[in-house]
Write a protein that holds these residues in place. Structure first.
Motif, PDB file in Angstrom:
ATOM      1  N   TYR A  63       0.847  -1.188   0.000  1.00 47.53           N
ATOM      2  CA  TYR A  63       0.000   0.000   0.000  1.00 47.53           C
ATOM      3  C   TYR A  63       0.887   1.244   0.000  1.00 47.53           C
ATOM      4  O   TYR A  63       1.774   1.373   0.844  1.00 47.53           O
ATOM      5  CB  TYR A  63      -0.909   0.014   1.226  1.00 47.53           C
ATOM      6  CG  TYR A  63      -1.850  -1.158   1.285  1.00 47.53           C
ATOM      7  CD1 TYR A  63      -3.103  -1.108   0.673  1.00 47.53           C
ATOM      8  CD2 TYR A  63      -1.466  -2.341   1.926  1.00 47.53           C
ATOM      9  CE1 TYR A  63      -3.967  -2.194   0.721  1.00 47.53           C
ATOM     10  CE2 TYR A  63      -2.325  -3.432   1.972  1.00 47.53           C
ATOM     11  CZ  TYR A  63      -3.566  -3.356   1.372  1.00 47.53           C
ATOM     12  OH  TYR A  63      -4.411  -4.432   1.413  1.00 47.53           O
ATOM     13  N   PRO A  64       0.628   2.177  -0.932  1.00 44.73           N
ATOM     14  CA  PRO A  64       1.526   3.320  -1.080  1.00 44.73           C
ATOM     15  C   PRO A  64       1.092   4.569  -0.329  1.00 44.73           C
ATOM     16  O   PRO A  64      -0.012   4.651   0.190  1.00 44.73           O
ATOM     17  CB  PRO A  64       1.454   3.591  -2.587  1.00 44.73           C
ATOM     18  CG  PRO A  64       0.010   3.269  -2.916  1.00 44.73           C
ATOM     19  CD  PRO A  64      -0.346   2.101  -2.028  1.00 44.73           C
ATOM     20  N   ASP A  65       2.030   5.470  -0.292  1.00 41.60           N
ATOM     21  CA  ASP A  65       1.889   6.880   0.039  1.00 41.60           C
ATOM     22  C   ASP A  65       1.977   7.177   1.534  1.00 41.60           C
ATOM     23  O   ASP A  65       1.273   6.593   2.349  1.00 41.60           O
ATOM     24  CB  ASP A  65       0.606   7.489  -0.518  1.00 41.60           C
ATOM     25  CG  ASP A  65       0.707   9.000  -0.558  1.00 41.60           C
ATOM     26  OD1 ASP A  65       1.378   9.512  -1.461  1.00 41.60           O
ATOM     27  OD2 ASP A  65       0.148   9.658   0.332  1.00 41.60           O
ATOM     28  N   SER A  66       2.857   8.116   1.845  1.00 40.54           N
ATOM     29  CA  SER A  66       3.129   8.459   3.245  1.00 40.54           C
ATOM     30  C   SER A  66       1.898   8.973   3.976  1.00 40.54           C
ATOM     31  O   SER A  66       1.651   8.603   5.127  1.00 40.54           O
ATOM     32  CB  SER A  66       4.255   9.493   3.326  1.00 40.54           C
ATOM     33  OG  SER A  66       3.942  10.647   2.572  1.00 40.54           O
ATOM     34  N   GLY A  67       1.105   9.830   3.319  1.00 40.41           N
ATOM     35  CA  GLY A  67      -0.087  10.370   3.972  1.00 40.41           C
ATOM     36  C   GLY A  67      -1.116   9.302   4.267  1.00 40.41           C
ATOM     37  O   GLY A  67      -1.717   9.266   5.352  1.00 40.41           O
ATOM     38  N   ALA A  68      -1.332   8.405   3.314  1.00 39.01           N
ATOM     39  CA  ALA A  68      -2.291   7.325   3.507  1.00 39.01           C
ATOM     40  C   ALA A  68      -1.821   6.373   4.600  1.00 39.01           C
ATOM     41  O   ALA A  68      -2.618   5.904   5.426  1.00 39.01           O
ATOM     42  CB  ALA A  68      -2.495   6.570   2.193  1.00 39.01           C
TER      43      ALA A  68
END
Length: 203
Positions: A63-68
């Motif tokens: 699962y990607p992305d720092s904010g998520a």
């Protein structure tokens, strides 16, 4: 409990906030770090969901992305407020802190040393105090929201780590509530233990 693996470079960067959340929640995970950028580009980048990191692997799925990742872990670890109103307050704090990161990005990506120095001076004298004044108003006391540490407090602590590594001449002395929040997070035993043992890498 899911099996977690946090995938990033051997630096703090955008993975350090998730690491702090794992530490505070006392949840086990694999802290996977590429040996170098070349290893990432050659062996891992093609398999990343968006070609970027950090990526959180949960039970084998990426699962990607720092904010998520930040929001997912905050919810999973019960650090996103007691109800939707507190979650709204936390979001408001985090979104306001994004203004700080925009200031830092200008400094970080400036290659001309004279221009960088001017940006740092402006950040310390004008831009960052303006945002910190807003955050001081949002703070409830020694935490931003409710009566215990939430993801907002940990995110602020991490943001200030980056700020103080890039901008000289800035302190929290004029912002008593923010200083109290920062100190509270730093002294929290599980956070302090992580800070003491984490690898000495760039911010």
């Amino acid at each position: 409990m899911p099996q977690y693996k946090l995938i990033y470079f051997n630096s703090k960067g955008f993975a350090e906030l998730p690491r702090l959340l794992f530490a505070y929640a006392d949840v086990e995970y694999e802290d996977f770090r590429f040996a170098n950028r070349e290893e990432f580009l050659e062996k891992f980048k093609p398999n990343m969901p968006t070609g970027r990191v950090p990526v959180l692997e949960i039970d084998g799925k990426l699962y990607p992305d720092s904010g998520a990742i930040f929001r997912y872990l905050a919810r999973e670890f019960k650090l996103y407020g007691k109800d939707n109103v507190e979650a709204l307050q936390i979001d408001g704090v985090v979104e306001t802190m994004n203004d700080i990161m925009q200031v830092l990005k200008k400094i970080f990506y400036e290659n001309d040393e004279a221009k960088k120095a001017e940006l740092q001076k402006k950040a310390a004298a004008e831009e960052l105090p303006a945002v910190l004044t807003l955050l001081e108003k949002l703070a409830g006391g020694d935490v931003f929201v409710g009566d215990s540490i939430t993801a907002a407090d940990i995110a602020f602590f991490r943001t200030m780590e980056v700020v103080l590594s890039i901008v000289t001449g800035l302190t929290l002395d004029s912002y008593p509530k923010l200083k109290s929040i920062n100190d509270k997070v730093a002294k929290e035993p599980k956070i302090a233990a992580w800070l003491a043992k984490r690898p000495d890498t760039p911010n």
